[in-house]
Design a protein around this motif. Sequence first.
Motif, short mmCIF file in Angstrom:
data_model
loop_
_atom_site.label_atom_id
_atom_site.label_comp_id
_atom_site.label_asym_id
_atom_site.label_seq_id
_atom_site.Cartn_x
_atom_site.Cartn_y
_atom_site.Cartn_z
N GLN A 47 0.82 -1.07 0.00
CA GLN A 47 0.13 -0.06 0.24
C GLN A 47 0.63 1.52 0.37
O GLN A 47 1.69 0.83 0.57
CB GLN A 47 -0.64 -0.02 0.92
N LYS B 266 -1.75 -1.65 -4.63
CA LYS B 266 -2.06 -2.81 -5.17
C LYS B 266 -2.22 -3.01 -6.37
O LYS B 266 -1.81 -4.43 -6.99
CB LYS B 266 -3.05 -3.41 -3.86
N ARG C 228 -0.20 -5.19 5.87
CA ARG C 228 0.00 -4.40 4.91
C ARG C 228 1.26 -4.30 4.61
O ARG C 228 0.84 -2.76 5.85
CB ARG C 228 -1.37 -3.96 4.53
N GLU D 19 4.97 -5.18 7.33
CA GLU D 19 3.90 -5.55 7.84
C GLU D 19 3.57 -6.11 9.01
O GLU D 19 2.39 -5.93 9.53
CB GLU D 19 3.81 -6.89 6.88
#
Length: 401
Positions: free
Chosen positions: A282, A285, A346, A383
Amino acid sequence: MAFLKVVSLEEAISIINSFRLEIGFEEVTLDKALGRIVAEDIYSPLDIPPFDRSTVDGYAVRAEDTFMASEANPVELKVIGEVHAGEQPSVKLSKGEAVYITTGSMMPENANAVIPFEDVEREGDIIRIYKPAYPGLGVMKKGTDIKKGQLLIRRGTKLTFKETALLSAAGFLKVKVFKKPKVAVISTGNEIVLPGEELRPGQIYDINGRAIVDAVNELGGEGIFVGIARDDRESLKKLILQALEVGDIIVISGGASGGIKDLTASVIEELGEVKVHGIAIQPGKPTIIGVINGKPVFGLPGYPTSCLTNFTLLVAPLLLRLLGREGKIKKVKAKIKHKVFSVKGRRQFLPVKLEGDVAVPILKGSGAVTSFVEADGFVEIPENVESLDEGEEVTVTLFSF
């Protein structure tokens, strides 16, 4: 269309690294070499300077003839001639002799020092020396600057005026460089128009096409803007086919998501193969990696910051590899200005502006033009990290090649 293959960034990069493109080399004259990438290590074919030379205007002497000189008891030497720049000396010094010499001139035989003219007195052909000279005074020895066979420029170096000056000093007329990888660039969207055209309600001027073409050029490739594809299959297909004729690599911005107007993936699939549709990062994506006729095709997000971030992550390293410049994307250490929260699970790339050694987060969103324009680069947030604390050290990947 739903995302076909959401993969990790590492898997996407591995797929890109599997592409085997052969761009080749060429020789260019030095006046055309600025900004090109050197294709081989370059070594000096000669010593620089190629002879012992004077660094001052003065008198070339045998230093040993001056060792007894003092204020009270000056040494007198006879001037037997002159040597000027560009000449080969026709005189040879013997004991008690000197030669007038200008800066940059070749040292006469047996001379090993040059006394500046302001440090001597001259009457006719006699000079008086009031302090000893040492061997090497006022002299630049042959090869002192660069030795014959010394490495001048490494393979993969982008030639600036400094390197071209160095090559000129070593006598090079031509240099072997990588051919420029040609990157055909397409923008997409009914709302996109070119600068100079009338801007109607609901429309915006193209930024990605200009940015990608110039980023390619800055890297050392050749960016070729093909045009703007409208939101229909035939328009996009037509421009992709044109891009395949002129480019080694095709980059398409916009239309990479899964909406009803996002056609990039399906058109690439029709013409070739989609390797990746979706990367677990992000922003960015909805990124596509495909192959058509053996040529890599990238579908990047339409928002400028997402587009250029993914260009830096995916396309730039491929170009650098083709140009022998692997690992040349610039990164710097900085400290984050204030606490930043992220979504755990993410992988995020946060645009930042550098103020000295401080990275200031830009939080306007990837759709804002100024998010990209103001950003000097981006910071990766893994992440498993939920936040970056104020003052925490980070690595900034720069939007500069």
